[in-house]
Write a protein that holds these residues in place. Structure first.
Motif, PDB file in Angstrom:
ATOM      1  N   PHE A  21       0.841  -1.205   0.000  1.00  0.00           N
ATOM      2  CA  PHE A  21       0.000   0.000   0.000  1.00  0.00           C
ATOM      3  C   PHE A  21       0.876   1.255   0.000  1.00  0.00           C
ATOM      4  CE2 PHE A  21      -3.138  -2.973   2.036  1.00  0.00           C
ATOM      5  CZ  PHE A  21      -4.062  -2.939   0.993  1.00  0.00           C
ATOM      6  N   HIS A  22       1.973   1.195   0.751  1.00  0.00           N
ATOM      7  CA  HIS A  22       2.914   2.316   0.805  1.00  0.00           C
ATOM      8  C   HIS A  22       3.501   2.577  -0.582  1.00  0.00           C
ATOM      9  CE1 HIS A  22       6.225   4.866   2.239  1.00  0.00           C
ATOM     10  NE2 HIS A  22       7.005   4.128   1.461  1.00  0.00           N
ATOM     11  N   HIS A  23       3.945   1.528  -1.257  1.00  0.00           N
ATOM     12  CA  HIS A  23       4.562   1.686  -2.577  1.00  0.00           C
ATOM     13  C   HIS A  23       3.555   2.122  -3.637  1.00  0.00           C
ATOM     14  CE1 HIS A  23       8.386   0.574  -1.160  1.00  0.00           C
ATOM     15  NE2 HIS A  23       8.241  -0.742  -1.173  1.00  0.00           N
ATOM     16  N   ARG A  24       2.284   1.804  -3.398  1.00  0.00           N
ATOM     17  CA  ARG A  24       1.237   2.236  -4.346  1.00  0.00           C
ATOM     18  C   ARG A  24       0.796   3.672  -4.067  1.00  0.00           C
ATOM     19  NH1 ARG A  24      -2.620  -3.025  -3.626  1.00  0.00           N
ATOM     20  NH2 ARG A  24      -1.229  -4.581  -4.564  1.00  0.00           N
ATOM     21  N   GLU A  25       1.394   4.253  -3.044  1.00  0.00           N
ATOM     22  CA  GLU A  25       1.083   5.630  -2.619  1.00  0.00           C
ATOM     23  C   GLU A  25      -0.333   5.749  -2.063  1.00  0.00           C
ATOM     24  OE1 GLU A  25       2.140   8.440  -5.647  1.00  0.00           O
ATOM     25  OE2 GLU A  25       4.145   7.581  -5.908  1.00  0.00           O
ATOM     26  N   ASP A  26      -0.856   4.642  -1.571  1.00  0.00           N
ATOM     27  CA  ASP A  26      -2.152   4.655  -0.890  1.00  0.00           C
ATOM     28  C   ASP A  26      -1.829   4.784   0.606  1.00  0.00           C
ATOM     29  OD1 ASP A  26      -4.741   4.396  -0.086  1.00  0.00           O
ATOM     30  OD2 ASP A  26      -5.146   2.558  -1.229  1.00  0.00           O
ATOM     31  N   TYR A  27      -1.411   5.993   1.003  1.00  0.00           N
ATOM     32  CA  TYR A  27      -0.773   6.186   2.303  1.00  0.00           C
ATOM     33  C   TYR A  27      -1.711   5.994   3.496  1.00  0.00           C
ATOM     34  CZ  TYR A  27       3.017   7.958  -0.582  1.00  0.00           C
ATOM     35  OH  TYR A  27       4.011   8.075  -1.518  1.00  0.00           O
ATOM     36  N   LYS A  28      -2.949   6.409   3.362  1.00  0.00           N
ATOM     37  CA  LYS A  28      -3.898   6.234   4.472  1.00  0.00           C
ATOM     38  C   LYS A  28      -4.096   4.759   4.794  1.00  0.00           C
ATOM     39  CE  LYS A  28      -6.743  10.415   4.008  1.00  0.00           C
ATOM     40  NZ  LYS A  28      -8.109  10.916   3.742  1.00  0.00           N
ATOM     41  N   VAL A  29      -4.296   3.959   3.752  1.00  0.00           N
ATOM     42  CA  VAL A  29      -4.482   2.523   3.938  1.00  0.00           C
ATOM     43  C   VAL A  29      -3.197   1.905   4.484  1.00  0.00           C
ATOM     44  CG1 VAL A  29      -5.013   0.337   2.797  1.00  0.00           C
ATOM     45  CG2 VAL A  29      -6.206   2.426   2.111  1.00  0.00           C
ATOM     46  N   ALA A  30      -2.051   2.364   3.987  1.00  0.00           N
ATOM     47  CA  ALA A  30      -0.762   1.844   4.450  1.00  0.00           C
ATOM     48  C   ALA A  30      -0.587   2.093   5.946  1.00  0.00           C
ATOM     49  CB  ALA A  30       0.377   2.489   3.666  1.00  0.00           C
ATOM     50  N   ILE A  31      -0.920   3.295   6.403  1.00  0.00           N
ATOM     51  CA  ILE A  31      -0.778   3.642   7.824  1.00  0.00           C
ATOM     52  C   ILE A  31      -1.659   2.736   8.685  1.00  0.00           C
ATOM     53  CG2 ILE A  31      -1.242   5.450   9.553  1.00  0.00           C
ATOM     54  CD1 ILE A  31      -0.490   7.449   7.184  1.00  0.00           C
ATOM     55  N   ASN A  32      -2.902   2.526   8.252  1.00  0.00           N
ATOM     56  CA  ASN A  32      -3.805   1.629   8.987  1.00  0.00           C
ATOM     57  C   ASN A  32      -3.275   0.196   9.003  1.00  0.00           C
ATOM     58  OD1 ASN A  32      -5.692   3.592   9.670  1.00  0.00           O
ATOM     59  ND2 ASN A  32      -6.836   3.346   7.759  1.00  0.00           N
ATOM     60  N   ALA A  33      -2.725  -0.236   7.858  1.00  0.00           N
ATOM     61  CA  ALA A  33      -2.190  -1.596   7.765  1.00  0.00           C
ATOM     62  C   ALA A  33      -0.979  -1.771   8.679  1.00  0.00           C
ATOM     63  CB  ALA A  33      -1.815  -1.911   6.317  1.00  0.00           C
ATOM     64  N   PHE A  34      -0.110  -0.751   8.731  1.00  0.00           N
ATOM     65  CA  PHE A  34       1.053  -0.827   9.619  1.00  0.00           C
ATOM     66  C   PHE A  34       0.619  -0.794  11.089  1.00  0.00           C
ATOM     67  CE2 PHE A  34       3.665   0.788   5.922  1.00  0.00           C
ATOM     68  CZ  PHE A  34       4.449  -0.363   5.828  1.00  0.00           C
ATOM     69  N   ASP A  35      -0.419  -0.009  11.384  1.00  0.00           N
ATOM     70  CA  ASP A  35      -0.958   0.026  12.756  1.00  0.00           C
ATOM     71  C   ASP A  35      -1.439  -1.362  13.181  1.00  0.00           C
ATOM     72  OD1 ASP A  35      -0.525   2.611  13.619  1.00  0.00           O
ATOM     73  OD2 ASP A  35      -2.395   3.378  12.784  1.00  0.00           O
ATOM     74  N   MET A  36      -2.210  -2.004  12.309  1.00  0.00           N
ATOM     75  CA  MET A  36      -2.729  -3.341  12.606  1.00  0.00           C
ATOM     76  C   MET A  36      -1.579  -4.335  12.754  1.00  0.00           C
ATOM     77  SD  MET A  36      -6.048  -3.532  10.086  1.00  0.00           S
ATOM     78  CE  MET A  36      -6.309  -5.269  10.438  1.00  0.00           C
ATOM     79  N   TYR A  37      -0.596  -4.197  11.884  1.00  0.00           N
ATOM     80  CA  TYR A  37       0.561  -5.099  11.924  1.00  0.00           C
ATOM     81  C   TYR A  37       1.291  -4.982  13.258  1.00  0.00           C
ATOM     82  CZ  TYR A  37       5.101  -7.105  10.892  1.00  0.00           C
ATOM     83  OH  TYR A  37       6.244  -7.860  10.945  1.00  0.00           O
ATOM     84  N   LEU A  38       1.521  -3.774  13.717  1.00  0.00           N
ATOM     85  CA  LEU A  38       2.257  -3.540  14.968  1.00  0.00           C
ATOM     86  C   LEU A  38       1.488  -4.043  16.187  1.00  0.00           C
ATOM     87  CD1 LEU A  38       3.631  -0.029  14.017  1.00  0.00           C
ATOM     88  CD2 LEU A  38       5.035  -2.052  14.493  1.00  0.00           C
ATOM     89  N   VAL A  39       0.155  -4.016  16.102  1.00  0.00           N
ATOM     90  CA  VAL A  39      -0.669  -4.555  17.188  1.00  0.00           C
ATOM     91  C   VAL A  39      -0.626  -6.085  17.178  1.00  0.00           C
ATOM     92  CG1 VAL A  39      -3.038  -4.837  18.015  1.00  0.00           C
ATOM     93  CG2 VAL A  39      -2.208  -2.574  17.361  1.00  0.00           C
TER      94      VAL A  39
END
Length: 265
Positions: A173-191
């Motif tokens: 998502f980060h590389h696709r420049e879909d930054y909002k989704v990327a941030i949420n995905a990283f948040d879920m990953y870290l949890v």
């Protein structure tokens, strides 16, 4: 003598092959069983398997059944047919719960699923099954299991594979420049994976995603989003003050955030 020697070399394999075919077609179950066991001991698993397949149904409920069933399952294991091996070892454990081979069978059933686990980018259903089975073995033989060290290493390997898959999805998502989704995905990953080997990368790319989202936003959104990125930088630095693969890049982002915010104040 030399001619006789070479003749014997040529003839003997055909004789052995002919004998095997004769037993394979025979109605004598004990003959099949004895040859299957002999071939199994010699490591000729493919041939042994064909005989075991014929023998197994005939020996159900008999004293030899436990031995045959274990060798039958292990033959599939040796041939790396792990789906069938895991199934047959599970059947063995269920059928012979007091067997001295029970632990070995339970471990090999779990290990078979470990070998079936695909690379991280593919569906991880077999990985989940392998973790479940290996954990079952670890829990059952927690104090004196012969294969505890191997089982624990496999579980770590499988969990790391799952962690990487989740991390790579967020990073896409980060590389696709879909930054909002990327941030949420990283948040879920870290949890979900707080102790992950990819934790630093996740924290950094979460910061970078927020920073890139901020500088590409409408003007009235930029300040708030930069301040949020600054918070993510502080979180990154909390864990990686002096060492980190992305420490230098994170510091550069922080400097740019600081300059941009100063211009706005």
């Amino acid at each position: 003598m030399k001619r006789l020697f070479y003749l014997l070399i040529c003839v003997l394999p055909f004789g052995a092959c002919s004998e095997y075919q004769k037993v394979l077609k025979s109605e004598d179950v004990s003959l099949k069983y004895n040859m299957a066991e002999e071939l199994y001991k010699e490591g000729k698993y493919q041939k042994a398997l064909r005989l075991f397949e014929q023998v197994v149904p005939k020996y159900r409920g008999k004293p030899q059944a436990e031995r045959i069933m274990y060798h039958y399952a292990n033959t599939y294991y040796q041939l790396k047919d792990y789906y069938v091996a895991s199934y047959q070892f599970d059947r063995f454990v269920t059928s012979y719960p007091k067997s001295e081979k029970k632990e070995e069978a339970q471990f090999k059933a779990a290990e078979s699923y470990y070998h079936l686990s695909p690379r991280y980018s593919l569906d991880q259903e077999d990985t989940d099954k392998a973790v479940e089975k290996l954990q079952g073995y670890i829990n059952t033989y927690a104090e004196e299991g012969k294969h505890l060290e191997s089982a624990n290493k496999m579980v770590i390997d499988l969990r790391t594979k799952k962690e990487r898959k989740a991390y790579e999805i967020a990073k896409q998502f980060h590389h696709r420049e879909d930054y909002k989704v990327a941030i949420n995905a990283f948040d879920m990953y870290l949890v979900d994976y707080p102790g992950s080997a990819f934790r630093e990368k996740a924290l950094y790319y979460k910061l970078e995603s927020q920073y890139l989202l901020a500088i590409g936003s409408y003007d009235f959104l930029v300040k708030d989003r930069l301040e949020q990125a600054e918070e993510y930088y502080r979180l990154y630095k909390k864990y990686y003050k002096t060492e980190g693969e992305h420490l230098e890049d994170a510091n550069e982002i922080a400097e740019d955030i600081k300059l941009r915010l100063e211009k706005r104040n």
